[in-house]
Design a protein around this motif. Structure first.
Motif, PDB file in Angstrom:
ATOM      1  N   GLY A  54       4.193  31.936  16.095  1.00  0.00           N
ATOM      2  CA  GLY A  54       3.269  31.981  15.316  1.00  0.00           C
ATOM      3  C   GLY A  54       3.082  30.846  14.227  1.00  0.00           C
ATOM      4  O   GLY A  54       2.566  30.835  13.446  1.00  0.00           O
ATOM      5  N   VAL A  55       4.107  29.773  14.398  1.00  0.00           N
ATOM      6  CA  VAL A  55       4.078  28.695  13.377  1.00  0.00           C
ATOM      7  C   VAL A  55       2.694  27.850  13.678  1.00  0.00           C
ATOM      8  O   VAL A  55       2.916  27.288  14.930  1.00  0.00           O
ATOM      9  CB  VAL A  55       5.568  28.068  13.463  1.00  0.00           C
ATOM     10  CG1 VAL A  55       5.413  26.815  12.525  1.00  0.00           C
ATOM     11  CG2 VAL A  55       6.702  29.048  13.197  1.00  0.00           C
ATOM     12  N   ARG A  56       1.964  27.434  12.864  1.00  0.00           N
ATOM     13  CA  ARG A  56       1.077  26.819  13.386  1.00  0.00           C
ATOM     14  C   ARG A  56       1.162  25.135  13.098  1.00  0.00           C
ATOM     15  O   ARG A  56       1.771  24.889  11.780  1.00  0.00           O
ATOM     16  CB  ARG A  56      -0.413  27.337  12.338  1.00  0.00           C
ATOM     17  CG  ARG A  56      -0.945  28.352  12.904  1.00  0.00           C
ATOM     18  CD  ARG A  56      -2.418  28.556  13.467  1.00  0.00           C
ATOM     19  NE  ARG A  56      -2.176  29.419  14.517  1.00  0.00           N
ATOM     20  CZ  ARG A  56      -2.400  29.147  15.813  1.00  0.00           C
ATOM     21  NH1 ARG A  56      -2.434  27.724  16.041  1.00  0.00           N
ATOM     22  NH2 ARG A  56      -2.547  30.123  16.523  1.00  0.00           N
ATOM     23  N   PRO A  57       0.941  24.211  13.777  1.00  0.00           N
ATOM     24  CA  PRO A  57       1.207  22.919  13.551  1.00  0.00           C
ATOM     25  C   PRO A  57       0.034  22.518  12.390  1.00  0.00           C
ATOM     26  O   PRO A  57      -1.108  22.717  12.533  1.00  0.00           O
ATOM     27  CB  PRO A  57       0.945  22.462  14.729  1.00  0.00           C
ATOM     28  CG  PRO A  57       0.167  23.326  15.542  1.00  0.00           C
ATOM     29  CD  PRO A  57       0.479  24.367  15.193  1.00  0.00           C
ATOM     30  N   ALA A  58       0.804  21.807  11.675  1.00  0.00           N
ATOM     31  CA  ALA A  58      -0.481  21.195  10.489  1.00  0.00           C
ATOM     32  C   ALA A  58      -1.139  19.798  11.412  1.00  0.00           C
ATOM     33  O   ALA A  58      -0.256  18.899  11.759  1.00  0.00           O
ATOM     34  CB  ALA A  58       0.270  20.597   9.369  1.00  0.00           C
ATOM     35  N   LEU A  59      -2.297  19.767  11.556  1.00  0.00           N
ATOM     36  CA  LEU A  59      -2.904  18.847  12.389  1.00  0.00           C
ATOM     37  C   LEU A  59      -3.800  17.880  11.415  1.00  0.00           C
ATOM     38  O   LEU A  59      -4.373  18.380  10.516  1.00  0.00           O
ATOM     39  CB  LEU A  59      -3.987  19.685  13.536  1.00  0.00           C
ATOM     40  CG  LEU A  59      -3.106  20.505  14.399  1.00  0.00           C
ATOM     41  CD1 LEU A  59      -3.985  21.013  15.616  1.00  0.00           C
ATOM     42  CD2 LEU A  59      -2.074  19.636  15.400  1.00  0.00           C
ATOM     43  N   ARG A  60      -4.087  16.641  12.088  1.00  0.00           N
ATOM     44  CA  ARG A  60      -4.815  15.833  11.510  1.00  0.00           C
ATOM     45  C   ARG A  60      -5.820  15.426  12.794  1.00  0.00           C
ATOM     46  O   ARG A  60      -5.140  14.255  13.345  1.00  0.00           O
ATOM     47  CB  ARG A  60      -4.419  14.881  10.730  1.00  0.00           C
ATOM     48  CG  ARG A  60      -5.534  14.338   9.873  1.00  0.00           C
ATOM     49  CD  ARG A  60      -4.837  13.069   9.009  1.00  0.00           C
ATOM     50  NE  ARG A  60      -3.878  13.439   8.159  1.00  0.00           N
ATOM     51  CZ  ARG A  60      -2.846  12.821   7.458  1.00  0.00           C
ATOM     52  NH1 ARG A  60      -3.019  11.616   7.995  1.00  0.00           N
ATOM     53  NH2 ARG A  60      -2.063  13.224   6.689  1.00  0.00           N
ATOM     54  N   GLU A  61      -6.800  16.009  13.150  1.00  0.00           N
ATOM     55  CA  GLU A  61      -7.487  15.550  14.467  1.00  0.00           C
ATOM     56  C   GLU A  61      -8.668  14.583  13.927  1.00  0.00           C
ATOM     57  O   GLU A  61      -9.033  13.663  15.101  1.00  0.00           O
ATOM     58  CB  GLU A  61      -8.120  16.734  15.055  1.00  0.00           C
ATOM     59  CG  GLU A  61      -7.048  17.774  15.365  1.00  0.00           C
ATOM     60  CD  GLU A  61      -6.633  18.055  16.727  1.00  0.00           C
ATOM     61  OE1 GLU A  61      -6.642  16.986  17.455  1.00  0.00           O
ATOM     62  OE2 GLU A  61      -6.128  19.010  16.963  1.00  0.00           O
ATOM     63  N   GLU A  62      -9.053  14.326  12.809  1.00  0.00           N
ATOM     64  CA  GLU A  62     -10.106  13.491  12.779  1.00  0.00           C
ATOM     65  C   GLU A  62      -9.718  12.010  12.689  1.00  0.00           C
ATOM     66  O   GLU A  62      -8.405  11.510  12.710  1.00  0.00           O
ATOM     67  CB  GLU A  62     -10.894  13.724  11.349  1.00  0.00           C
ATOM     68  CG  GLU A  62      -9.940  13.065  10.138  1.00  0.00           C
ATOM     69  CD  GLU A  62      -9.086  13.649   9.608  1.00  0.00           C
ATOM     70  OE1 GLU A  62      -8.810  14.858  10.220  1.00  0.00           O
ATOM     71  OE2 GLU A  62      -8.149  13.131   8.766  1.00  0.00           O
ATOM     72  N   GLU A  63     -10.529  11.342  13.617  1.00  0.00           N
ATOM     73  CA  GLU A  63     -10.319   9.852  13.518  1.00  0.00           C
ATOM     74  C   GLU A  63     -10.358   8.808  12.188  1.00  0.00           C
ATOM     75  O   GLU A  63     -11.068   9.178  11.458  1.00  0.00           O
ATOM     76  CB  GLU A  63     -11.371   8.952  14.619  1.00  0.00           C
ATOM     77  CG  GLU A  63     -10.813   9.919  15.929  1.00  0.00           C
ATOM     78  CD  GLU A  63      -9.434   9.757  16.416  1.00  0.00           C
ATOM     79  OE1 GLU A  63      -9.215   8.437  16.477  1.00  0.00           O
ATOM     80  OE2 GLU A  63      -8.739  10.725  16.572  1.00  0.00           O
TER      81      GLU A  63
END
Lengths: 100, 157, 95
Positions: A91-100
């Motif tokens: 359940g560890v959620r990755p910190a994501l940065r999907e926006e371009e």
């Protein structure tokens, strides 16, 4: 000549070992730290082990260094993958940065 | 039987390489160890029964390892630069890529190669896709170009 | 250079130890432990050369084996709560 090359390789190994540990401290979440750990364990390890290979004349030492290098190259990705998969199931959620 | 002899031969070579002593005592200990391990593996195989075969094109595999090494060096330099920069410029993301290699072994080689290159870690691998955590947009793009998958698919036979 | 490598490895292990203590998740700690193990393998090898006793490599080799098994074993223990567990959990694929 081989001695200079060996020192150069050890120097490269030192640099990447430091980079990996620094990344382990600085990177923001578990998954990014996994990448940082990979730096020490791949190129840092390869450079240090080949550097040591150039410093020895005994064939037994050479064989052991080859074994250490190959064994780590085979097991490191397996351990990393096991950690990543376990963390996601845990359940560890990755910190994501999907926006371009 | 031929398999077991080959296996015992490999173990014996390993013993000789690591021991470096040729006195009767050490060689005798080696023979006993090799026999014991061969027996244990024989019994474990009977309990498990799964057989794994390494069917790859070995020459192509050698070339692939060299190519992979270059990729590893590049990716390492990239991630090391990110770690040393005063400002962290990460753009972590999860990407799904179609797994081109068809065989089980090919997919394992593919997944391990992805993880071995810093900047990408295989989180999940199934019959169709690999799910990868990428450290930056560039490392994700390099993976999505599919160059590595194609190369691994070429190793299969 | 060998002495420098040994010093840097110790320093980097100290840095990773900080990560192990800080966490925050369990997996960070396991990762740090695994990473310290890998660094320890290199440190043992490098120290052997520093001391002029490359026989240390045998210990490094054994440590590399144990490090891998230990990481997998700890992960398995926390996933199943039982080291003898067989079988695979069903996959949860949340996209």
């Amino acid at each position: 000549m081989p001695d200079i090359l060996a020192d150069l390789l050890l120097g490269i190994g030192i640099l990447f070992t430091l980079a990996g540990s620094l990344g382990m401290l600085r990177f923001p979440d578990f998954y990014t730290r996994l990448h940082a750990a990979g730096v020490t364990e791949t190129l840092g390890m390869i450079a240090i082990v080949t550097g040591l290979m150039l410093k020895t004349e005994s064939s037994g030492t050479l064989v052991r260094l080859v074994f250490i290098g190959v064994f780590m190259l085979v097991t490191v990705p397996i351990a990393s993958h096991a950690l990543a998969k376990a963390a996601r199931h845990g359940g560890v959620r990755p910190a994501l940065r999907e926006e371009e | 039987m031929a398999r077991k002899i080959a296996f015992a031969g490999i173990l014996g070579t390993l013993w000789i390489l690591l021991s470096g002593h040729y006195s009767p005592l050490f060689v005798g200990l080696g023979v006993v160890s090799v026999a014991l391990v061969t027996l244990m593996v024989h019994r474990m195989n009977r309990a498990d029964g799964t057989r794994y075969e390494l069917r790859v094109r070995w020459l192509a595999f050698g070339r692939y390892v060299l190519w992979l090494f270059v990729q590893i060096v590049r990716a390492n330099v990239e991630v090391a630069r990110l770690a040393f920069r005063p400002r962290l410029e990460l753009s972590p993301r999860m990407v799904r890529v179609r797994a081109l290699p068809r065989t089980e072994l090919g997919r394992v080689i593919y997944g391990n190669s992805i993880t071995l290159t810093p900047g990408t870690v295989t989180v999940h691998l199934d019959d169709e896709e690999v799910e990868v955590h990428a450290l930056t947009r560039e490392s994700a793009a390099a993976l999505e170009s599919g160059a590595m998958g194609r190369r691994v698919a070429e190793l299969e036979r | 250079m060998i002495a420098a490598a040994a010093v840097v490895l110790v320093v980097s292990m100290a840095m990773v130890l900080v990560r192990a203590l800080r966490g925050p998740t369990l997996y960070d700690r396991i990762l740090a432990a695994n990473h310290m193990g890998s660094s320890a393998v290199l440190l043992i090898a490098v120290y052997g050369f520093f001391d002029g006793r490359p026989e240390f490599l045998d210990i490094a080799l054994a440590y590399a084996l144990i490090n891998f098994i230990a990481t997998i074993a700890v992960l398995k223990y926390f996933a199943y709560g039982d080291l003898g567990a067989a079988g695979v959990r069903e996959e949860r694929n949340d996209a």
